[in-house]
Each structure stands twice: as C-alpha cells, then as structure tokens.
Design an enzyme around this catalytic site. Structure first.
Site, PDB file in Angstrom:
ATOM      1  N   CYS A 274     -23.981   4.318   3.129  1.00  0.00           N
ATOM      2  CA  CYS A 274     -23.252   3.081   3.410  1.00  0.00           C
ATOM      3  C   CYS A 274     -24.149   1.856   3.284  1.00  0.00           C
ATOM      4  CB  CYS A 274     -22.658   3.133   4.813  1.00  0.00           C
ATOM      5  SG  CYS A 274     -21.924   4.711   5.174  1.00  0.00           S
TER       6      CYS A 274
ATOM      7  N   THR B  63       2.488   7.778  10.724  1.00  0.00           N
ATOM      8  CA  THR B  63       2.943   9.043  10.139  1.00  0.00           C
ATOM      9  C   THR B  63       1.738   9.902   9.777  1.00  0.00           C
ATOM     10  OG1 THR B  63       4.876   7.925   9.285  1.00  0.00           O
ATOM     11  CG2 THR B  63       4.336  10.054   8.269  1.00  0.00           C
TER      12      THR B  63
ATOM     13  N   ASN C 168     -27.566  11.140  10.527  1.00  0.00           N
ATOM     14  CA  ASN C 168     -27.196  11.324   9.126  1.00  0.00           C
ATOM     15  C   ASN C 168     -28.329  11.027   8.149  1.00  0.00           C
ATOM     16  OD1 ASN C 168     -26.384   8.751  10.433  1.00  0.00           O
ATOM     17  ND2 ASN C 168     -26.033   8.072   8.345  1.00  0.00           N
TER      18      ASN C 168
ATOM     19  N   SER D 114     -15.386  14.639  10.785  1.00  0.00           N
ATOM     20  CA  SER D 114     -14.795  14.165   9.543  1.00  0.00           C
ATOM     21  C   SER D 114     -14.718  15.313   8.540  1.00  0.00           C
ATOM     22  CB  SER D 114     -15.683  13.050   8.982  1.00  0.00           C
ATOM     23  OG  SER D 114     -15.150  12.557   7.789  1.00  0.00           O
ATOM     24  N   ALA D 115     -13.562  15.437   7.864  1.00  0.00           N
ATOM     25  CA  ALA D 115     -13.362  16.581   6.966  1.00  0.00           C
ATOM     26  C   ALA D 115     -14.240  16.530   5.717  1.00  0.00           C
ATOM     27  CB  ALA D 115     -11.887  16.649   6.549  1.00  0.00           C
ATOM     28  N   HIS D 116     -14.541  15.307   5.227  1.00  0.00           N
ATOM     29  CA  HIS D 116     -15.204  15.271   3.914  1.00  0.00           C
ATOM     30  C   HIS D 116     -16.673  15.661   3.971  1.00  0.00           C
ATOM     31  CE1 HIS D 116     -17.357  11.254   3.845  1.00  0.00           C
ATOM     32  NE2 HIS D 116     -16.495  10.948   4.794  1.00  0.00           N
TER      33      HIS D 116
HETATM   34  N1  PMP Z   1     -20.719   9.204  11.650  1.00  0.00           N
HETATM   35  C1  PMP Z   1     -21.675   9.799  10.928  1.00  0.00           C
HETATM   36  C2  PMP Z   1     -22.872  10.383  11.621  1.00  0.00           C
HETATM   37  C3  PMP Z   1     -21.560   9.877   9.540  1.00  0.00           C
HETATM   38  O1  PMP Z   1     -22.530  10.462   8.824  1.00  0.00           O
HETATM   39  C4  PMP Z   1     -20.414   9.324   8.910  1.00  0.00           C
HETATM   40  C5  PMP Z   1     -20.236   9.393   7.412  1.00  0.00           C
HETATM   41  N2  PMP Z   1     -21.256   8.798   6.667  1.00  0.00           N
HETATM   42  C6  PMP Z   1     -19.442   8.708   9.714  1.00  0.00           C
HETATM   43  C7  PMP Z   1     -19.629   8.680  11.064  1.00  0.00           C
HETATM   44  C8  PMP Z   1     -18.207   8.103   9.113  1.00  0.00           C
HETATM   45  O2  PMP Z   1     -17.292   9.101   8.727  1.00  0.00           O
HETATM   46  P1  PMP Z   1     -15.997   8.764   7.895  1.00  0.00           P
HETATM   47  O3  PMP Z   1     -16.454   8.599   6.485  1.00  0.00           O
HETATM   48  O4  PMP Z   1     -15.092   9.945   8.052  1.00  0.00           O
HETATM   49  O5  PMP Z   1     -15.374   7.537   8.474  1.00  0.00           O
END
Ligand code: PMP
Length: 382
Positions: free
Chosen positions: A321, A234, A149, A197-199
């Site tokens: 993060c 749910t 990332n 992950s969708a976002h």
């Molecule tokens: N793994 C990777 C490689 C990511 O880039 C991210 C998001 N920064 C995550 C996991 C975590 O994803 P989520 O926000 O859906 O928990």
C-alpha cells in the site's frame, strides 16, 4: 513469472474461482427475499457461514462478513470504542499496525479520542514494557496485529490479551497475515474480536470478516438488517462463497508452513553467502514462514526491484500500500532503522504457489545482477 508478493495478495485458487462462478450464474438472488430465488441465496449464505465458522473455530453467529480486513478493523475499533463506557475513552494500538489501520488511529486522534501507540524493539517484536505501561483502566480497547505484514514478526497476542483483560479493556486482533499461515481457532485465541481477509489465503478480494465473541457489544457502523444488524448491505454472496471455499481447501497449515520456512531460510542463507552486504530485518525474531524483509547494502529498493523484474520476479518494497512512495516504512522507522537503510528494504513473501525451483532460480540469478551495483555503492560510500 515468479510471484514473491504473497503478503500483498495471493492468486485465487481454481476451486475458489469455480465456486464463485457457479454462484454468480446460478445463485444470484438476494438472501433477504422471501421468494425461492432469495431462499436459495439464503441457504447458500448459511452454508458458507457454517463452513467459515467451522474452519475458524467460532460460532456462525460470531462471523460478521465485511468487505475485507480494512473494514473489519474499522468496525472493531469504532464499534467497540462506541460501546465502551464514558470512563473508558482511550484506545491503544501498536505503532506497526497496517497503514490503513494507523490512518484510522490518527483520524480518531484528530477527533479528540485519546490514542496511544505501543512501541517495538529493534528486532520488530512488541515492547511489552511499553504495552504494560499504556494499558490502564481508562482503556476501552487494544488493537494489535497478530503478524506484521512487512517483517512477518509475530506479536505476543496472549500477553497483550492478559494485560488488556486485566485492565477491563477489550482486545481486537488484526489476524490478516496470521490466518492461513498459523493454525487458528477463535475459541482458543481469546481475543474479543478478530479481523481477517480472504485474498491473503487464495480467496477473492473485497471480502473478509470480523469475528466477534458472543456477548460482546458492538455499535454498528453501517446500518441495515443484514449480519444480525451489525453490518448492513446486501451480502456479497459470490465473494462469501469464495471466502468459504478458500478456507475449506486449506490443508495441514503446519506442514505447509515448514515447507515455506525451509525455502525462505535457504533463500536467505544462499543470498547472504553470495552477497555479504545483504541484511535480513527481524532475522532472529519469531517470524511467520514466508516473509523475508531484506536490504542489499544501501541499494535503493526500487533499483533492486527493477533488477528482479528483469528476472521475472515480482516482489515489493515494504507494504504494498505504501510502495512506490519515497517515504520509508513506518514499521522500520518504529524499529529505529535509519532512513537510508529503510529505503533499501525489499520484501519477498513466499506462499503456497512458491516452488523450490523458483527459489533456486532467484538464488542463482540475482547475485550476479546485484554484486556489481553493490561494489559501486560501496565505492560511493567510501
Ligand atoms: N491488515 C493487514 C495486516 C494487512 O496485511 C492487510 C492487507 N494488506 C489489511 C489489513 C487490509 O486488508 P484488506 O485488503 O482486506 O482490506
């Protein structure tokens, strides 16, 4: 505002928001209820699962909806590890996994689980010799990201899968930064479990999935009858429908990737021409299209980001993060990058909403703001 932080998150697509709103207002039943409201929700859930599985090349039963990739990663590692025999206790991660995933590795280590980390080369690519040394017959599972990332570097999933399977271990891949950027088909991918992950692909936050190959045994980490007893709770139907809509709207991924790669390459080339002190991390490694990890001499990242903000450009220092902290990125540390260089690292991540105009603007506006600072910096160093 120019948004260059697509690796942190992406703006939800209008069609995704519409699909979610209509479920929130009209399909609010519990998919486990027997009455018509529940059955309506159950049908919507089945339809969304069918779309997700079709777009990801897996069977509907192979999709386990989770609250995102962090949960999917936890479920894969804890669930597959618990299901492995007692002669296989070791887990192998890469040293450059997402911060949340590495925290899980450290937590397991303190509980007495044997854990190893595959190192990376100075360009951010995986050290395959280290992988071959660490993946032995006592390994339950290898957990590797498909794309980093921070650097955007692609990891050698095929090679690591071959090593893992030859040793009788399972392979989990965190494909959060891969899916949506590179064509993906679960059936051909060959990993036993894949997180997404969708976002990161213009869907909502708080929803993702673990794709689990049929026949794999996994010990559930949240008890309950949903998701074939593999993840209780749910179902978050509006988010699941938004996730399906986000996948369904993806066009030709390769065409989009070459558009974004061209913008990224132009940006790097032109910034480098204007500011020779600029350095691109992992420039020669195989990278996904939109990620550019840079430093401008030794200018601290927060100074660069502040100037970008003056220009209305949003970017980040390393992983979102961990940004805001003064600790250098663990990814750059694993690559052997000195601390002062790592503290200068700025990540620009382009995506679907990035236009040539955005890039032209940044190329023209940023160098005049940074050049005087770089001069000062060089003078200090001398
Ligand atoms: N793994 C990777 C490689 C990511 O880039 C991210 C998001 N920064 C995550 C996991 C975590 O994803 P989520 O926000 O859906 O928990």
């Amino acid at each position: 505002m120019i948004y260059l932080d697509h690796n942190a998150t992406t703006p939800p697509a209008p069609g995704v928001v519409q699909a979610m709103l209509s479920v929130l207002t009209d399909v609010w039943g519990n998919a486990s209820s027997q009455h018509p409201r529940g059955q309506q929700a159950k049908r919507a859930l089945a339809a969304a699962r069918a779309t997700v599985s079709r777009r990801l090349g897996c069977k509907p039963a192979e999709v386990i909806f989770t609250s995102g990739a962090t949960e999917a990663n936890h479920l894969a590692v804890l669930g597959l590890h618990a299901a492995a025999g007692c002669e296989r206790r070791r887990i192998v991660f890469s040293a450059v996994e997402h911060a949340g995933h590495l925290a899980l590795a450290r937590a397991l280590e303190t509980q007495g689980v044997p854990v190893d980390f595959i190192g990376v080369n100075p360009d951010g690519t995986l050290d395959l010799d280290s992988a071959a040394r660490l993946i032995g017959t006592d390994v339950a599972l290898v957990s590797l990201m498909a794309v980093n990332n921070e650097t955007g570097v692609r990891m050698p999933v095929d090679e690591v899968r071959a090593l893992a399977h030859a040793a009788g271990a399972r392979l989990h891949v965190d494909a959060t930064q891969f899916i949506g950027k590179v064509p993906f088909d679960f059936a051909r991918f060959g990993a036993d479990a894949v997180s997404l992950s969708a976002h990161k692909l213009r869907g909502p936050k708080g929803i993702g999935a673990l794709l689990l190959r049929q026949g794999s045994t996994l010990v559930p980490q949240m008890q309950g009858s949903q998701e074939r007893r593999r993840r209780g709770g749910t179902e978050n139907l509006p988010a699941i429908v938004g996730f399906a809509a986000a996948l369904d709207r993806l066009g030709d991924i390769e065409t989009e990737a070459s558009r974004v790669a061209e913008l990224r390459d132009t940006l790097e080339r032109e910034l480098q021409r204007a500011l020779p002190d600029m350095h691109v991390f992992s420039a020669c490694a195989p990278r996904v299209a939109g990620t550019s990890y840079l430093r401008f001499g030794l200018l601290p990242a927060d100074v660069v980001l502040q100037r970008m903000e003056q220009l209305g450009v949003s970017a980040s220092s390393g992983a979102a993060c961990s940004s805001g902290g003064s600790e250098p990125s663990h990814v750059l540390a694993a690559m052997g990058v000195p601390r002062d260089e790592a503290l200068a690292a700025v990540r620009l991540s382009l995506g679907e909403t990035t236009t040539a105009r955005d890039i032209d603007y940044l190329m023209a506006a940023l160098p005049p703001l940074l050049a005087p600072l770089l001069g000062t910096c060089a003078a200090h160093a001398a």
